[in-house]
Design an enzyme around this catalytic site. Structure first.
Site, short mmCIF file in Angstrom:
data_model
loop_
_atom_site.label_atom_id
_atom_site.label_comp_id
_atom_site.label_asym_id
_atom_site.label_seq_id
_atom_site.Cartn_x
_atom_site.Cartn_y
_atom_site.Cartn_z
N ALA A 12 -1.76 49.02 -30.07
CA ALA A 12 -2.88 48.22 -29.42
C ALA A 12 -3.44 47.34 -30.58
O ALA A 12 -3.78 46.01 -29.71
CB ALA A 12 -3.85 49.31 -29.48
N CYS A 44 -2.60 56.93 -25.38
CA CYS A 44 -3.37 57.65 -25.08
C CYS A 44 -3.00 58.58 -23.60
O CYS A 44 -3.34 59.54 -23.16
CB CYS A 44 -4.48 56.93 -24.13
SG CYS A 44 -5.27 55.94 -25.63
N TYR A 63 3.60 46.13 -22.01
CA TYR A 63 4.73 44.88 -22.19
C TYR A 63 5.73 45.07 -23.03
O TYR A 63 5.44 45.66 -24.36
CB TYR A 63 4.22 43.54 -22.53
CG TYR A 63 3.02 43.18 -21.55
CD1 TYR A 63 3.26 42.89 -20.24
CD2 TYR A 63 1.84 42.99 -22.11
CE1 TYR A 63 2.32 42.37 -19.39
CE2 TYR A 63 0.72 42.33 -21.21
CZ TYR A 63 1.13 42.23 -19.77
OH TYR A 63 0.30 41.74 -18.73
N ARG A 72 5.01 34.86 -24.31
CA ARG A 72 3.94 34.32 -25.25
C ARG A 72 4.63 33.81 -26.58
O ARG A 72 3.68 33.52 -27.65
CB ARG A 72 3.18 35.74 -25.80
CG ARG A 72 2.56 36.12 -24.38
CD ARG A 72 1.35 37.36 -24.64
NE ARG A 72 0.91 37.69 -23.44
CZ ARG A 72 0.17 38.63 -23.22
NH1 ARG A 72 -0.11 39.66 -24.19
NH2 ARG A 72 -0.20 39.11 -22.06
N VAL A 82 7.46 47.41 -42.76
CA VAL A 82 7.27 46.38 -43.70
C VAL A 82 6.89 47.68 -45.11
O VAL A 82 6.20 48.42 -44.95
CB VAL A 82 5.82 45.70 -43.54
CG1 VAL A 82 5.45 44.99 -44.70
CG2 VAL A 82 6.27 44.71 -42.55
N ASN A 307 -8.11 47.83 -30.02
CA ASN A 307 -7.87 46.59 -28.85
C ASN A 307 -8.85 45.73 -29.46
O ASN A 307 -8.43 44.41 -29.49
CB ASN A 307 -7.83 46.96 -27.64
CG ASN A 307 -6.60 47.40 -26.94
OD1 ASN A 307 -5.70 46.53 -26.70
ND2 ASN A 307 -6.65 48.89 -26.76
P1 FAD Z 1 -1.31 52.81 -33.73
O1 FAD Z 1 -0.97 53.22 -32.23
O2 FAD Z 1 -0.93 54.10 -34.75
O3 FAD Z 1 0.03 51.73 -34.02
C1 FAD Z 1 0.43 51.39 -35.06
C2 FAD Z 1 1.79 50.95 -35.29
O4 FAD Z 1 2.36 50.46 -36.38
C3 FAD Z 1 3.04 52.23 -35.15
O5 FAD Z 1 3.61 51.79 -33.91
C4 FAD Z 1 3.52 52.26 -36.26
O6 FAD Z 1 5.31 52.72 -36.12
C5 FAD Z 1 3.46 50.92 -36.92
N1 FAD Z 1 3.70 50.78 -38.28
C6 FAD Z 1 2.92 51.68 -39.19
N2 FAD Z 1 3.26 51.25 -40.43
C7 FAD Z 1 4.29 50.16 -40.53
C8 FAD Z 1 4.81 49.55 -41.19
N3 FAD Z 1 4.84 49.82 -42.73
N4 FAD Z 1 5.80 48.63 -40.86
C9 FAD Z 1 5.99 48.25 -39.41
N5 FAD Z 1 5.14 49.00 -38.46
C10 FAD Z 1 4.57 49.93 -38.92
N6 FAD Z 1 -7.75 56.50 -27.82
C11 FAD Z 1 -8.68 56.33 -26.70
O7 FAD Z 1 -9.72 55.33 -27.02
N7 FAD Z 1 -8.92 57.06 -25.62
C12 FAD Z 1 -8.04 58.15 -25.49
O8 FAD Z 1 -8.07 58.69 -24.41
C13 FAD Z 1 -7.21 58.37 -26.43
N8 FAD Z 1 -6.20 59.54 -26.22
C14 FAD Z 1 -5.15 59.74 -27.17
C15 FAD Z 1 -4.28 60.37 -26.84
C16 FAD Z 1 -3.13 60.83 -27.82
C17 FAD Z 1 -2.18 61.91 -27.39
C18 FAD Z 1 -3.15 59.93 -29.12
C19 FAD Z 1 -2.03 60.22 -30.09
C20 FAD Z 1 -4.00 58.91 -29.14
C21 FAD Z 1 -5.21 58.54 -28.42
N9 FAD Z 1 -5.85 57.64 -28.54
C22 FAD Z 1 -7.12 57.56 -27.44
C23 FAD Z 1 -5.84 56.74 -29.62
C24 FAD Z 1 -5.21 55.51 -29.60
O9 FAD Z 1 -4.18 55.90 -29.18
C25 FAD Z 1 -5.28 54.92 -30.95
O10 FAD Z 1 -6.59 54.74 -31.37
C26 FAD Z 1 -4.59 53.51 -30.89
O11 FAD Z 1 -3.16 53.85 -30.48
C27 FAD Z 1 -4.51 52.65 -32.16
O12 FAD Z 1 -3.75 51.68 -32.26
P2 FAD Z 1 -3.48 50.87 -33.32
O13 FAD Z 1 -2.54 49.66 -32.92
O14 FAD Z 1 -4.55 50.87 -34.30
O15 FAD Z 1 -2.17 52.09 -34.05
#
Ligand code: FAD
Length: 452
Positions: A12, A44, A63, A72, A82, A307
């Site tokens: 996200a 989610c 995507y 893009r 990393v 987001n």
């Molecule tokens: P992440 O989704 O954790 O993505 C981070 C990415 O970084 C991962 O793909 C990981 O592999 C990658 N990464 C990590 N370290 C490294 C590295 N060193 N090198 C390269 N890549 C790396 N939120 C809501 O608002 N509403 C909901 O209903 C909701 N339901 C959810 C249900 C479930 C089952 C889960 C698990 C989460 C839910 N969430 C919900 C929370 C939401 O999914 C997260 O807040 C969101 O995905 C966060 O996005 P992010 O990009 O910060 O992190």
């Protein structure tokens, strides 16, 4: 040579940052390193993928890497982790996980969007087959495959947070007998008892056994999990376990690079999503957010925030001046037929914070009493006694809760008083609301208490 933006993590926050940067700057080179095999998907939706409401994993992907390259001009490197950030050299050390090769590459701007990971508690037997955490798309796929191949009959969910609730519903819908254990005396963290008791009733109504103040001390099995031993000595036969015992920010590579952490253990950022190191931004579940009611940074990792923070980080990484003012802690989830929502702070939190507050709990219909399909909504409001300012709202019901909470969330952003809340011109027609909406009934009720 074009400037280079490197983004670590492609869900996200990461893909929002990369996309925003591209929209504002067609020239900059953008590279995203993602250690898993997927980018830009909705975690989610994972409980609904497990329950088969969502059939294929691709349906959760917004995507893919090909789209980002073709539409893009963003280079997404899957299976690339990393390992280190070198701020002095403005470079990162990357490991190509498929080829088992490491390389160092320079950046001009860096966005850390490494998210969070599910905590797997240090319990004997936790690595047995059939025990899962649920965080990434790969986790959802693994759980779904396990269920298909092994047809588990009895599942244990460790942790009664919102993900535990969503997974309980998913597994019950597949005909699996579900027990939830929660080590705290209450479910749903800081949600208040008046809301939780209705959620507990819904679990019971759907055959889910809930064991509060209970923890697992050992998992037993012969390769595959067969049982769990609880702290009260009771043994449960289980052949599937979902651990929903909380998450931790993936902030270690940032910390090791000298980037400042907040008190919560997540990366400290300002309103521009800048870290303490020039040219390095952080966004999403690896970072803190400023809580507009509490007036301090908190760790409330949610997709909505990820987001927005990602968008701000991406904009500022290419010279923009965007700000993310903060959150009010708004969240909603569904468990069976119930919608459960909150925003701001609960009574429990107000007490912990030492705030002098007034609270009220009301129940009122979701639609005109004569119109079919409505049901009772329970609303709890918290207001500051001295100023009459709204501090928080919690709601539960079978109809019309999820979007009503957004009225309270908006009121919190606007720092509205209860008096102002009672004046709101909210919509009314019998199929949607009673003439006195539950929001206004609750606001009027707490106003009386504030005045008494
Ligand atoms: P992440 O989704 O954790 O993505 C981070 C990415 O970084 C991962 O793909 C990981 O592999 C990658 N990464 C990590 N370290 C490294 C590295 N060193 N090198 C390269 N890549 C790396 N939120 C809501 O608002 N509403 C909901 O209903 C909701 N339901 C959810 C249900 C479930 C089952 C889960 C698990 C989460 C839910 N969430 C919900 C929370 C939401 O999914 C997260 O807040 C969101 O995905 C966060 O996005 P992010 O990009 O910060 O992190």
């Amino acid at each position: 040579m074009a400037e280079r933006l490197i983004v670590i993590g492609g869900v996200a926050a990461g893909m929002s940052a990369a996309s925003r940067a591209r929209r504002l700057n067609p020239k900059i080179e953008i590279m995203v390193f993602e250690k898993s095999g997927f980018v830009s998907y909705g975690s989610c939706g994972l409980p609904y993928f497990v329950s088969d409401v969502i059939k294929a994993p691709e349906n959760l992907v917004v995507y893919d890497a090909k789209f980002f390259k073709e539409k893009r001009n963003i280079d997404v490197y899957l299976h690339h982790e990393v390992l280190k950030i070198f701020p002095a050299k403005r470079s990162v050390l990357v490991k190509d996980l498929e080829r088992d090769k490491e390389f160092e590459i320079g950046y001009d701007k860096l966005v850390i969007a490494t998210g969070a990971r599910a905590v797997k508690p240090n319990i004997k037997g936790v690595d047995l087959k059939g025990i899962f955490t649920i965080r990434f798309l790969e986790d959802g796929i693994a759980i779904k495959n396990f269920i298909k191949e092994n047809s588990p009959k009895r599942a244990l969910i460790v942790g009664a947070g919102y993900i535990g609730m969503e997974m309980a519903e998913a597994l019950v819908s597949l005909g699996i007998d579900v027990t939830v254990v929660e080590m705290m005396p209450n479910i749903l963290g800081s949600m208040d008892d008046e809301i939780n008791e209705i959620v507990e009733g819904e679990l019971q109504r759907n055959g889910v056994k809930l064991l509060k103040s209970t923890s697992v001390v050992e998992f037993v099995g012969d390769g595959f999990v067969k049982g769990a031993i609880l702290n009260n000595g009771v043994s449960l036969d289980v052949d599937l376990v979902i651990v929903g015992a909380g998450i931790k920010p993936n902030s270690e590579i940032a910390r090791d690079a000298g980037i400042e952490m907040g008190r919560t253990g997540a990366i400290a950022v300002n309103q521009r999503m800048e870290t303490n190191i020039l040219g390095i931004f952080a966004a999403g579940d690896c970072a803190e957010a400023f809580h507009l009611v509490l007036g301090r940074p908190v760790y409330v990792p949610l997709g909505t925030t990820a987001n927005k923070q990602g968008k701000v980080a991406g904009e500022n990484a290419v010279g923009g001046n965007a700000v993310f003012k903060g959150i009010v802690g708004t969240a909603v989830f569904k468990v069976f037929d119930l919608e459960v929502a909150r925003t701001g702070i609960s009574e429990k939190q107000a007490r912990e914070e030492g705030i002098d507050y007034v609270s009220t709990v009301i129940e009122h219909g979701s639609r005109a009493h004569y119109y079919p399909g409505g049901s009772k909504i329970r609303v709890k409001l918290i207001a500051e006694r001295k100023t009459g300012r709204l501090l928080g709202a919690e709601m539960v019901g079978r109809d019309g809760v999820a979007k009503r909470i957004d009225v309270f969330a908006t009121a919190l952003h606007a720092r509205m008083s209860i008096d102002e809340l009672t004046q709101l011109d909210l919509s009314y027609a019998p199929p949607f609301a009673p003439v006195w909406d539950p929001i206004l009934i609750a606001a009027n009720d707490i106003e009386k208490k504030l005045k008494s």
